[in-house]
Enzyme design. Sequence first.
Site, PDB file in Angstrom:
ATOM      1  N   CYS A 167       0.816  -1.135  -0.032  1.00  0.00           N
ATOM      2  CA  CYS A 167      -0.088  -0.073   0.037  1.00  0.00           C
ATOM      3  C   CYS A 167       0.825   1.389  -0.072  1.00  0.00           C
ATOM      4  O   CYS A 167       1.778   1.336   0.756  1.00  0.00           O
ATOM      5  CB  CYS A 167      -0.911  -0.024   1.195  1.00  0.00           C
ATOM      6  N   CYS A 185       1.004   3.121   3.427  1.00  0.00           N
ATOM      7  CA  CYS A 185       1.755   2.383   4.433  1.00  0.00           C
ATOM      8  C   CYS A 185       3.160   2.519   4.192  1.00  0.00           C
ATOM      9  O   CYS A 185       4.004   2.713   5.119  1.00  0.00           O
ATOM     10  CB  CYS A 185       1.437   0.899   4.315  1.00  0.00           C
TER      11      CYS A 185
END
Length: 79
Positions: free
Chosen positions: A74, A77
């Site tokens: 992600c 992230c």
Amino acid sequence: MGMWSIGAGALGAAALALLLANTDVFLPKPQKAALEYLEDIDLKTLENEPRTLKAKELWEKNGAVIMAVRRPGCFLCRE
């Protein structure tokens, strides 16, 4: 003989791809995050006036339930 070996190789590659895509046999097991590691994480607020605080500030005065999730794929992230 050549066509049979190419076909067998393709079937073997497809079977291996299905095995790797649908199992976690070869993946490392996840580790639990230690409290010492979680304390030093910098957190950013999502308000109009962003501020940064250490995660330890969340539970210094009162208790807190913390769940740390990381998904390396992600883009949020990674940042």
